[in-house]
Design a protein around this motif. Structure first.
Motif, short mmCIF file in Angstrom:
data_model
loop_
_atom_site.label_atom_id
_atom_site.label_comp_id
_atom_site.label_asym_id
_atom_site.label_seq_id
_atom_site.Cartn_x
_atom_site.Cartn_y
_atom_site.Cartn_z
N THR A 15 0.86 -1.19 0.00
CA THR A 15 0.00 0.00 0.00
C THR A 15 0.89 1.24 0.00
N MET A 16 0.30 2.39 -0.14
CA MET A 16 1.05 3.65 -0.14
C MET A 16 1.84 3.79 1.16
N THR A 17 1.22 3.50 2.28
CA THR A 17 1.88 3.62 3.58
C THR A 17 3.07 2.68 3.68
N GLN A 18 2.92 1.47 3.18
CA GLN A 18 4.02 0.50 3.22
C GLN A 18 5.18 0.95 2.34
N VAL A 19 4.89 1.55 1.20
CA VAL A 19 5.96 2.04 0.31
C VAL A 19 6.68 3.21 0.99
N VAL A 20 5.92 4.12 1.59
CA VAL A 20 6.53 5.26 2.29
C VAL A 20 7.44 4.76 3.42
N ASN A 21 6.93 3.82 4.22
CA ASN A 21 7.71 3.28 5.34
C ASN A 21 8.91 2.48 4.86
N GLY A 22 8.77 1.75 3.77
CA GLY A 22 9.84 0.91 3.26
C GLY A 22 10.94 1.66 2.53
N THR A 23 10.62 2.82 1.98
CA THR A 23 11.61 3.56 1.18
C THR A 23 12.03 4.88 1.79
N GLY A 24 11.19 5.45 2.63
CA GLY A 24 11.47 6.77 3.19
C GLY A 24 11.12 7.91 2.24
N VAL A 25 10.50 7.59 1.10
CA VAL A 25 10.11 8.60 0.13
C VAL A 25 8.77 9.19 0.54
N LYS A 26 8.63 10.49 0.43
CA LYS A 26 7.39 11.17 0.83
C LYS A 26 6.22 10.71 -0.03
N GLU A 27 5.04 10.66 0.58
CA GLU A 27 3.83 10.26 -0.13
C GLU A 27 3.52 11.20 -1.29
N SER A 28 3.76 12.48 -1.10
CA SER A 28 3.49 13.45 -2.17
C SER A 28 4.34 13.17 -3.40
N LEU A 29 5.56 12.71 -3.20
CA LEU A 29 6.44 12.37 -4.32
C LEU A 29 5.97 11.09 -5.01
N LEU A 30 5.50 10.14 -4.22
CA LEU A 30 4.93 8.91 -4.81
C LEU A 30 3.72 9.25 -5.68
N ILE A 31 2.88 10.14 -5.19
CA ILE A 31 1.70 10.55 -5.94
C ILE A 31 2.13 11.24 -7.24
N LYS A 32 3.17 12.04 -7.17
CA LYS A 32 3.70 12.71 -8.38
C LYS A 32 4.17 11.66 -9.39
N PHE A 33 4.86 10.62 -8.93
CA PHE A 33 5.32 9.55 -9.82
C PHE A 33 4.14 8.85 -10.48
N ILE A 34 3.09 8.63 -9.72
CA ILE A 34 1.90 7.95 -10.27
C ILE A 34 1.21 8.86 -11.29
N ARG A 35 0.98 10.11 -10.92
CA ARG A 35 0.27 11.03 -11.82
C ARG A 35 1.05 11.32 -13.10
N ASN A 36 2.38 11.28 -13.01
CA ASN A 36 3.20 11.49 -14.20
C ASN A 36 3.33 10.23 -15.05
N GLY A 37 2.75 9.13 -14.57
CA GLY A 37 2.78 7.88 -15.33
C GLY A 37 4.06 7.08 -15.16
N ARG A 38 4.88 7.46 -14.21
CA ARG A 38 6.14 6.73 -14.00
C ARG A 38 5.91 5.43 -13.24
N LEU A 39 4.91 5.39 -12.38
CA LEU A 39 4.51 4.15 -11.71
C LEU A 39 3.14 3.77 -12.26
N LYS A 40 3.05 2.62 -12.87
CA LYS A 40 1.80 2.15 -13.49
C LYS A 40 0.97 1.40 -12.44
N LEU A 41 -0.22 1.90 -12.18
CA LEU A 41 -1.08 1.30 -11.15
C LEU A 41 -1.54 -0.11 -11.53
N ALA A 42 -1.56 -0.42 -12.80
CA ALA A 42 -1.96 -1.77 -13.23
C ALA A 42 -1.02 -2.82 -12.66
N GLN A 43 0.23 -2.46 -12.43
CA GLN A 43 1.22 -3.40 -11.88
C GLN A 43 1.20 -3.45 -10.36
N PHE A 44 0.60 -2.44 -9.75
CA PHE A 44 0.60 -2.34 -8.28
C PHE A 44 -0.83 -2.09 -7.80
#
Length: 137
Positions: free
Chosen positions: A49-78
């Motif tokens: 989940t988003m929380t698990q990725v944040v906790n596992g990587t230390g990357v901010k949630e807002s940056l993860l959302i930016k990666f998703i919205r920019n199409g760099r992380l494909k939700l179909a795979q996750f």
């Protein structure tokens, strides 16, 4: 292209359609993306989940959302990742609005259109007065 201050560090940079942050922040963002991507590539983390990725990587949630919205992380795979609805914040997987907000927005648009049609009908109503032959107006 415009000369702007970087929203992350405040330094000047040339903003383009491809880059909204300065070069040094971009490099740091790329490191963060690589960290997230390496984390999610592991089989055991693909259902994270988003929380698990944040906790596992230390990357901010807002940056993860930016990666998703920019199409760099494909939700179909996750399947357990998502991003917030622009209106209410509910987690969604496609578009900009959740189903409830989209429905509400469409209802409001319909209501406005009906009101406009009603105003047009009232404004275009013409009344004619029949003149009697005996009247001397």
């Amino acid at each position: 292209m415009n000369l702007e201050n970087c929203p992350n560090c405040g330094s000047l940079f040339v903003k383009s359609q491809f880059r909204d942050i300065c070069e040094s922040c971009y490099k740091e963002e790329e490191k963060q993306f690589e960290k997230v991507y390496q984390f999610l590539r592991k089989r055991e983390n693909r259902m994270a989940t988003m929380t698990q990725v944040v906790n596992g990587t230390g990357v901010k949630e807002s940056l993860l959302i930016k990666f998703i919205r920019n199409g760099r992380l494909k939700l179909a795979q996750f399947p357990n990742l998502g991003y917030p609805c622009d209106r209410c914040g509910k987690i969604i997987r496609e578009g900009k609005l959740c189903a409830n907000c989209l429905k509400d927005l469409n209802q409001q648009i319909e209501k406005l259109q009906k009101e406009e049609m009603k105003k047009k009908r009232q404004a275009s109503t013409v009344y004619y007065v029949k003149k009697e032959e005996n009247d001397s107006l």
